[in-house]
Scaffold this motif. Structure first.
Motif, PDB file in Angstrom:
ATOM      1  N   GLY A  98       0.810  -1.213   0.000  1.00 56.37           N
ATOM      2  CA  GLY A  98       0.000   0.000   0.000  1.00 56.37           C
ATOM      3  C   GLY A  98       0.840   1.258   0.000  1.00 56.37           C
ATOM      4  N   LEU A  99       0.264   2.340  -0.526  1.00 51.87           N
ATOM      5  CA  LEU A  99       0.944   3.640  -0.509  1.00 51.87           C
ATOM      6  C   LEU A  99       1.078   4.119   0.929  1.00 51.87           C
ATOM      7  N   LYS A 100       2.264   4.487   1.287  1.00 49.24           N
ATOM      8  CA  LYS A 100       2.528   4.975   2.635  1.00 49.24           C
ATOM      9  C   LYS A 100       2.944   6.435   2.550  1.00 49.24           C
ATOM     10  N   LYS A 127      12.065  13.418  -4.600  1.00 53.74           N
ATOM     11  CA  LYS A 127      11.195  12.999  -5.698  1.00 53.74           C
ATOM     12  C   LYS A 127       9.949  12.275  -5.173  1.00 53.74           C
ATOM     13  N   ILE A 128      10.122  11.479  -4.129  1.00 54.45           N
ATOM     14  CA  ILE A 128       8.992  10.762  -3.527  1.00 54.45           C
ATOM     15  C   ILE A 128       7.977  11.756  -2.969  1.00 54.45           C
ATOM     16  N   TYR A 129       8.449  12.767  -2.258  1.00 57.75           N
ATOM     17  CA  TYR A 129       7.538  13.774  -1.714  1.00 57.75           C
ATOM     18  C   TYR A 129       6.771  14.487  -2.831  1.00 57.75           C
ATOM     19  N   GLU A 130       7.473  14.872  -3.884  1.00 52.89           N
ATOM     20  CA  GLU A 130       6.802  15.558  -4.987  1.00 52.89           C
ATOM     21  C   GLU A 130       5.764  14.651  -5.650  1.00 52.89           C
ATOM     22  N   GLU A 131       6.096  13.379  -5.826  1.00 55.58           N
ATOM     23  CA  GLU A 131       5.133  12.437  -6.404  1.00 55.58           C
ATOM     24  C   GLU A 131       3.946  12.230  -5.471  1.00 55.58           C
ATOM     25  N   THR A 132       4.186  12.247  -4.180  1.00 51.05           N
ATOM     26  CA  THR A 132       3.098  12.076  -3.217  1.00 51.05           C
ATOM     27  C   THR A 132       2.086  13.196  -3.359  1.00 51.05           C
ATOM     28  N   TRP A 133       2.565  14.420  -3.515  1.00 53.28           N
ATOM     29  CA  TRP A 133       1.659  15.553  -3.703  1.00 53.28           C
ATOM     30  C   TRP A 133       0.776  15.305  -4.933  1.00 53.28           C
ATOM     31  N   GLN A 134       1.400  14.880  -6.019  1.00 52.73           N
ATOM     32  CA  GLN A 134       0.660  14.619  -7.256  1.00 52.73           C
ATOM     33  C   GLN A 134      -0.330  13.470  -7.074  1.00 52.73           C
ATOM     34  N   LEU A 135       0.094  12.409  -6.392  1.00 58.95           N
ATOM     35  CA  LEU A 135      -0.796  11.263  -6.165  1.00 58.95           C
ATOM     36  C   LEU A 135      -1.968  11.632  -5.259  1.00 58.95           C
ATOM     37  N   GLU A 136      -1.715  12.490  -4.276  1.00 60.09           N
ATOM     38  CA  GLU A 136      -2.819  12.958  -3.431  1.00 60.09           C
ATOM     39  C   GLU A 136      -3.844  13.725  -4.271  1.00 60.09           C
ATOM     40  N   GLU A 138      -4.424  13.199  -7.538  1.00 61.18           N
ATOM     41  CA  GLU A 138      -5.093  12.252  -8.432  1.00 61.18           C
ATOM     42  C   GLU A 138      -5.982  11.250  -7.691  1.00 61.18           C
ATOM     43  N   LEU A 139      -5.471  10.682  -6.598  1.00 55.34           N
ATOM     44  CA  LEU A 139      -6.158   9.581  -5.916  1.00 55.34           C
ATOM     45  C   LEU A 139      -6.909  10.008  -4.666  1.00 55.34           C
ATOM     46  N   GLY A 140      -6.604  11.185  -4.172  1.00 54.79           N
ATOM     47  CA  GLY A 140      -7.200  11.644  -2.927  1.00 54.79           C
ATOM     48  C   GLY A 140      -6.304  11.303  -1.752  1.00 54.79           C
ATOM     49  N   PRO A 141      -6.449  12.035  -0.663  1.00 53.41           N
ATOM     50  CA  PRO A 141      -5.577  11.827   0.504  1.00 53.41           C
ATOM     51  C   PRO A 141      -5.785  10.482   1.195  1.00 53.41           C
ATOM     52  N   ASP A 142      -6.942   9.878   1.032  1.00 55.19           N
ATOM     53  CA  ASP A 142      -7.219   8.604   1.695  1.00 55.19           C
ATOM     54  C   ASP A 142      -6.510   7.419   1.034  1.00 55.19           C
ATOM     55  N   ARG A 146      -1.509   6.269   6.803  1.00 58.88           N
ATOM     56  CA  ARG A 146      -0.881   7.248   7.696  1.00 58.88           C
ATOM     57  C   ARG A 146      -1.157   6.861   9.135  1.00 58.88           C
ATOM     58  N   SER A 147      -0.239   7.214  10.002  1.00 57.13           N
ATOM     59  CA  SER A 147      -0.470   7.039  11.433  1.00 57.13           C
ATOM     60  C   SER A 147      -1.590   7.970  11.860  1.00 57.13           C
ATOM     61  N   GLU A 148      -2.242   7.582  12.916  1.00 55.01           N
ATOM     62  CA  GLU A 148      -3.327   8.401  13.427  1.00 55.01           C
ATOM     63  C   GLU A 148      -2.807   9.796  13.778  1.00 55.01           C
ATOM     64  N   GLY A 149      -3.539  10.806  13.374  1.00 52.68           N
ATOM     65  CA  GLY A 149      -3.159  12.184  13.665  1.00 52.68           C
ATOM     66  C   GLY A 149      -2.293  12.829  12.595  1.00 52.68           C
ATOM     67  N   LEU A 150      -1.773  12.054  11.648  1.00 52.12           N
ATOM     68  CA  LEU A 150      -0.944  12.610  10.583  1.00 52.12           C
ATOM     69  C   LEU A 150      -1.858  13.029   9.435  1.00 52.12           C
ATOM     70  N   GLN A 151      -1.873  14.316   9.135  1.00 47.58           N
ATOM     71  CA  GLN A 151      -2.745  14.836   8.091  1.00 47.58           C
ATOM     72  C   GLN A 151      -2.125  14.654   6.715  1.00 47.58           C
ATOM     73  N   ALA A 152      -2.986  14.683   5.706  1.00 44.20           N
ATOM     74  CA  ALA A 152      -2.516  14.643   4.318  1.00 44.20           C
ATOM     75  C   ALA A 152      -1.621  15.851   4.059  1.00 44.20           C
ATOM     76  N   LEU A 153      -0.680  15.696   3.145  1.00 51.84           N
ATOM     77  CA  LEU A 153       0.233  16.796   2.830  1.00 51.84           C
ATOM     78  C   LEU A 153      -0.523  18.016   2.335  1.00 51.84           C
ATOM     79  N   GLN A 154      -1.535  17.800   1.498  1.00 55.64           N
ATOM     80  CA  GLN A 154      -2.274  18.928   0.942  1.00 55.64           C
ATOM     81  C   GLN A 154      -3.152  19.611   1.988  1.00 55.64           C
ATOM     82  N   SER A 155      -3.388  18.946   3.109  1.00 61.05           N
ATOM     83  CA  SER A 155      -4.098  19.593   4.220  1.00 61.05           C
ATOM     84  C   SER A 155      -3.128  20.376   5.099  1.00 61.05           C
ATOM     85  N   SER A 156      -1.855  20.007   5.042  1.00 64.18           N
ATOM     86  CA  SER A 156      -0.838  20.639   5.878  1.00 64.18           C
ATOM     87  C   SER A 156      -0.190  21.851   5.215  1.00 64.18           C
TER      88      SER A 156
END
Length: 176
Positions: A98-100, A127-136, A138-142, A146-156
């Motif tokens: 799974g995507l982490k 590069k991983i961080y930049e791709e994560t932003w793009q994937l969030e 495209e696919l949504g933050p869910d 993520r560990s409990e309490g860790l918000q999506a990057l685009q929410s932060s």
């Protein structure tokens, strides 16, 4: 006489004198096939790591399994009689990963001498961080574990530019 006076006194001195750091190609190979491979499997091969990690080992017939999909039974008797070329052409099943969230990926360089591993891993994490932003996007933050309490990057972060400025700090504090 000059060359003789600068020459090592014994073979042990010669060995120590030449052991300063791990060669770049070794650093890249090991990091590409650990950190790069983990991200490659999480994205099921849909990543720039394919182009950025020049030593990433991939087989031409990799098949990424879906979540909860079992690896098909292999007939080992047939595999024993195949040549090396035929074995390479056999399907390789990659278990689902799974995507982490990248803030939860850790890198450890136990030697920490010249920090060659850390510097190269820093580039891959960027590069991983930049791709994560793009994937969030495209696919949504869910889509990310993520560990409990860790918000999506685009929410932060309010924008991609603000996020890009924060990436080096994130890598140092969260990953290396």
């Amino acid at each position: 006489i000059r060359a003789e006076s600068q020459a090592p006194r014994n073979s042990r001195e010669l060995a120590v004198r030449n052991q300063f750091f791990t060669p770049r190609y070794v650093v890249e190979f090991l990091t590409d096939n650990t950190l790069g491979r983990i991200w490659y499997e999480m994205t099921q091969g849909k990543t720039a790591m394919v182009d950025n990690c020049r030593y990433l080992v991939r087989r031409p017939t990799e098949i990424f399994l879906a979540e909860d999909e079992a690896t098909p039974e292999k007939i080992s008797e047939q595999s024993e009689n195949l040549s090396q070329e035929e074995l390479v052409k056999q399907p390789v099943y990659i278990p689902f990963r799974g995507l982490k969230d990248p803030r939860e990926l850790r890198m450890l360089d136990p030697a920490c001498g010249s920090m060659h591993f850390g510097l190269y891993a820093f580039d891959l994490f960027e590069k991983i961080y930049e791709e994560t932003w793009q994937l969030e996007t495209e696919l949504g933050p869910d889509a990310f574990e993520r560990s409990e309490g860790l918000q999506a990057l685009q929410s932060s972060y309010t924008s991609f530019e603000e996020f890009q400025r924060a990436i080096p700090k994130l890598i140092i504090e969260q990953n290396i």
